[in-house]
Design an enzyme around this catalytic site. Structure first.
Site, mmCIF file in Angstrom:
data_model
loop_
_atom_site.group_PDB
_atom_site.id
_atom_site.type_symbol
_atom_site.label_atom_id
_atom_site.label_comp_id
_atom_site.label_asym_id
_atom_site.label_seq_id
_atom_site.Cartn_x
_atom_site.Cartn_y
_atom_site.Cartn_z
ATOM 1 C CB ALA A 151 -65.082 111.646 -17.441
ATOM 2 C CE1 TYR A 152 -71.489 115.430 -12.750
ATOM 3 C CE2 TYR A 152 -69.983 117.241 -12.277
ATOM 4 C CZ TYR A 152 -71.256 116.703 -12.253
ATOM 5 O OH TYR A 152 -72.298 117.441 -11.748
ATOM 6 C CB ALA A 153 -65.534 118.759 -15.437
#
Length: 240
Positions: A151-153
């Site tokens: 999700a961060y990426a």
């Protein structure tokens, strides 16, 4: 006649690490600074005493983002730049509500800069050709991806794409670029084994520190031509 006061630079997430270093860099140059912070670290008091305008903000909701934008609009009639440094780093751990993880990452890395860029656009315009800047801080994982921080990426990749869209929208008055760092500096609690493993991921095998970011930000602010670009700060990590 007296010298005109420079327009302030807005830094989100300016209470620690790279954001704090950038704030002090500009303060030392007699450049007015507006800083957002979530948690009141002792460093915030130092910034306030040095003349920075520090505004506590909750970017976890759109209402919080817009409340911060309203405070900025009350504070200044114009902005020299917006540096979107505020960030969070959450992994997909067993048992973690995945929808919540994704929503949190998108909120801080996509919704917040998207809403602030629109809400504060008029503060960036009207100062001349290439006179204002927006800089998004993305990440090395934008190109590589991450199996532990999906999700961060994804959210940082969305921010990277938004860089080009806002560059098209705001040119030629406002330049919009992004900086994509990998390891810049360690946390105090990182042990020697972790540090060595992290250093070995890049060709340069060093954590360069905040100055590397500051120098690149200065370059982007002084350029009158560069826009819509992403600048990696990864020590050749993509070649490993």
């Amino acid at each position: 006649m007296g010298k005109t006061q420079p327009l302030p630079i807005l830094i989100t997430g300016g209470g620690r690490r790279i954001g704090l270093a950038l704030a002090w860099h500009f303060i030392n140059q007699k450049q007015p600074v507006i800083v957002s912070y979530r948690t009141h670290y002792p460093a915030i008091d130092g910034l306030i005493n040095a003349g920075a305008q520090c505004i506590q903000a909750d970017f976890s909701t759109n209402d919080g983002v817009m409340a911060f934008a309203d405070e900025v609009l009350k504070t200044t009639h114009g902005l020299r730049a917006i540096l979107h440094n505020a960030s969070a780093w959450i992994a997909e751990k067993p048992g973690a509500p995945l929808a919540d993880v994704l929503a949190c990452m998108m909120q801080i890395h996509v919704n917040t800069p998207y809403l602030l860029n629109h809400a504060l656009e008029r503060l960036l315009r009207g100062h001349g050709h290439a006179a204002s800047d927006i800089i998004h801080f993305t990440d090395y994982v934008v190109e590589r991806g991450s199996d532990k921080h999906v999700a961060y990426a994804a959210s940082k990749a969305a921010l990277d794409n938004m860089t080009r869209s806002f560059a098209r929208k705001l040119a030629p008055e406002v330049k919009v670029n992004s900086i994509a760092p990998s390891l810049i500096l360690f946390n105090e609690h990182d042990d020697a084994e972790y540090r060595q493993q992290a250093l070995n991921k890049s060709l340069m095998k060093t954590a360069p520190g905040e100055k590397e970011v500051i120098d690149l930000v200065d370059y982007l602010l002084t350029s009158c031509f560069v826009t819509g670009r992403s600048f990696p700060l990864d020590g050749g990590r993509h070649l490993r």
